[in-house]
Scaffold this motif. Structure first.
Motif, short mmCIF file in Angstrom:
data_model
loop_
_atom_site.label_atom_id
_atom_site.label_comp_id
_atom_site.label_asym_id
_atom_site.label_seq_id
_atom_site.Cartn_x
_atom_site.Cartn_y
_atom_site.Cartn_z
N THR A 8 0.84 -1.21 0.00
CA THR A 8 0.00 0.00 0.00
C THR A 8 0.87 1.26 0.00
O THR A 8 2.06 1.18 0.33
CB THR A 8 -0.85 0.02 1.28
OG1 THR A 8 0.06 0.00 2.39
CG2 THR A 8 -1.79 -1.18 1.36
N PRO A 9 0.30 2.44 -0.32
CA PRO A 9 1.09 3.67 -0.27
C PRO A 9 1.74 3.88 1.10
O PRO A 9 2.88 4.35 1.19
CB PRO A 9 0.06 4.76 -0.59
CG PRO A 9 -0.97 4.05 -1.44
CD PRO A 9 -1.04 2.65 -0.92
N THR A 26 8.53 4.48 -7.94
CA THR A 26 7.12 4.12 -8.18
C THR A 26 6.54 4.87 -9.38
O THR A 26 5.33 4.85 -9.60
CB THR A 26 6.25 4.42 -6.92
OG1 THR A 26 6.48 5.77 -6.54
CG2 THR A 26 6.56 3.48 -5.77
N GLN A 47 4.26 -2.99 -7.55
CA GLN A 47 3.85 -1.70 -6.97
C GLN A 47 5.05 -0.79 -6.72
O GLN A 47 4.91 0.42 -6.56
CB GLN A 47 3.09 -1.93 -5.65
CG GLN A 47 1.61 -2.19 -5.84
CD GLN A 47 1.21 -3.61 -5.49
OE1 GLN A 47 1.80 -4.22 -4.61
NE2 GLN A 47 0.23 -4.13 -6.19
#
Ligand SMILES: Cc1cc2nc3c(=O)[nH]c(=O)nc-3n(C[C@H](O)[C@H](O)[C@H](O)COP(=O)(O)OP(=O)(O)OC[C@H]3O[C@@H](n4cnc5c(N)ncnc54)[C@H](O)[C@@H]3O)c2cc1C
Length: 467
Positions: A8-9, A26, A47
């Motif tokens: 996740t971020p 990213t 990701q």
């Protein structure tokens, strides 16, 4: 086993503060690049793309990934042909390209200590400048990285005489899935201390550990080389010549086969020299030694043997430019196949005595599925690259016919005593065929080894084994 988690971020931010901001990319271009290799048109974006520059950064990244159960897919230059570097489960693509130091070259120990991100050809040029030689020669050597070669046990024409990458590895520095750094083997040419973890990691396709450096064996550079091209009107005669040349002890460094379909693909790109037209097969041999005259003698012996089996006139090259000219057709086949049609390449291997049968099986299977087969490869090692060509077949029929033909081909190859990959690895695209080549108890043992090295299944998930 706890399922893998998305990166996740918030985790990306934590990763940046753990391993360093400059290590984590990213942006779209980086993710797109890290989502591909040279396997067909497949793309699975991660990701994050991580580019550590030290083994400590690799270790810290693996500790982070283990703690948060994030998938990590190691990658070299992304030249793989079985989808091994594709991050099929997302997560982190871990590029080793910044670990690019040749730490040392020792002429006394015939040894190089290199990092995983060194380009294979750069090491070869560096050692050759000192009169030394690192033989493994994948055709991609000017772009692929040594870490990728080690992970795939890559090979090339010269592996006939010198063996594949694994024959040149004495020890490894590697990072385990939990971030532990290990050193296997070492600087010695003999080593009987415990299980051979070095050779277990070589060819493990990034599924057991991340290789960060290696001790590679070197040898003296051969003083003389000679290239010999033999045309044959019959495939069986060419295959018989391969077996007889090896059995007679002529000791070629390379023995490559280009069959009719592959010659036609090259001819479609550029006119072939008249002497190479209308042959069923070409054999290209390279000899290494110390004395040019001794090589000429060996070449004459090979030509005589081949003539007895029906070959046409042999061409011999002793200087570098002529040798490049004779190699040109063989080197152009890969590109010519790509140019000819949409294709699927199978990296088959059979015992050398079954080479002609393998080519016939490939042609028969392809024809049965409405496709065409183009074969070439490392004949002395029995390693035949079979390219199934789509030709004019409508796209909607291609995928199902291709898959059915590939499965039938591998079944035929295994029935000839062969296996499903000689140098490209199982990766993502060949994993459903692994049970054809490996018996169930061995497959179960392989899975146990994977679980022992990587209990949470974070290292290169989805590869080698079907889920
Ligand atoms: C034009 C062309 C010609 C080729 N010719 C040959 C040939 O003659 N012979 C041959 O054997 N292959 C050949 N290949 C295939 C390919 O070049 C080799 O498999 C090569 O070794 C891959 O190296 P790479 O650095 O690109 O690795 P990648 O493609 O990035 O990765 C390959 C695999 O290794 C793993 N990996 C990479 N680095 C590490 C590491 N440091 N630690 C752990 N795992 C790692 C990845 O997870 C993946 O599973 C060719 C490819 C092309 C495009």
């Amino acid at each position: 086993m706890q399922p893998l988690q998305p990166l996740t971020p918030a985790l990306v931010a934590a990763l940046r503060s753990s391993v360093g901001d400059d290590v984590v990319a990213t942006d779209e271009a980086s993710l797109d690049r890290a989502g591909r290799d040279e396997t067909e048109n497949l793309c699975f974006r991660p990701q994050a793309l991580c580019l550590p520059a030290t083994v400590e950064q690799v270790a810290s990244l693996m500790r982070f990934a283990a703690e948060h159960r994030i998938a990590v897919t190691p990658r070299g230059a992304g030249t793989g042909l079985s989808g091994g570097a594709l991050p099929v489960a997302g997560g982190i693509a871990l590029s080793l390209e910044r670990l690019r130091r040749i730490r040392s070259i020792s002429a006394l120990d015939l040894l190089a200590e290199v990092e995983a991100g060194v380009v294979t050809g750069d090491l070869q040029r560096a050692v050759e400048a000192q009169g030394l030689f690192y033989p493994p020669d994948p055709a991609s050597r000017d772009t692929c990285l040594l870490g990728g070669n080690l992970a795939e046990d890559s090979a090339g024409p010269r592996s006939l005489k010198y063996g594949t990458t694994r024959a040149w590895v004495l020890g490894l520095e590697a990072v385990l899935a939990d971030g532990t750094v290990i050193h296997t083997g070492g600087r010695c040419r003999k080593n009987a201390a415990g299980y051979n973890l070095t050779q277990l990691l070589v060819g493990s396709e990034g599924t057991l550990a991340v290789i960060t450096a290696a001790w590679l064996r070197l040898t003296a550079k051969p003083k003389a080389t000679l290239v010999l091209l033999l045309p044959f009107a019959a495939l069986d005669a060419a295959a018989q010549a391969v077996a007889e040349v090896l059995a007679a002890g002529f000791d070629p460094a390379a023995c490559e086969l280009v069959e009719r379909g592959a010659l036609a693909a090259v001819a479609a790109l550029e006119p072939l020299p008249a002497s190479l037209e209308d042959h069923e097969a070409l054999l290209l041999l390279e000899l290494h030694g110390d004395e040019p005259d001794e090589l000429l003698e060996r070449a004459a012996g090979i030509a005589e043997l081949a003539e007895r089996l029906g070959s046409g006139e042999a061409a011999v090259a002793q200087d570098a430019a002529d040798q490049r000219r004779l190699w040109a057709v063989r080197r152009r086949v890969g590109e010519a196949v790509k140019h000819a049609s949409v294709y699927k390449e199978a990296d088959t291997v059979v015992p050398p005595s079954q080479l002609a049968a393998a080519v016939r099986a490939a042609r028969e299977v392809a024809a049965r599925h409405g496709l065409r087969a183009v074969c070439y490869g490392h004949a002395g090692d029995g390693n035949l690259h079979v390219n199934l060509l789509r030709g004019d077949l409508p796209a909607e029929l291609w995928e199902s016919r291709r898959d059915a033909a590939e499965e039938a081909l591998f079944a035929a190859i295994v029935a000839l005593g062969g296996t499903i990959t000689g140098e490209h690895g199982v990766g993502w695209t060949q994993r459903r065929y692994l049970p054809l080549a490996v018996d169930p108890p061995s497959l179960a043992l392989m899975r146990q080894l994977k679980a022992a090295f990587d209990p949470h299944g974070i290292l290169n998930p989805g590869k080698i084994f079907l889920a």
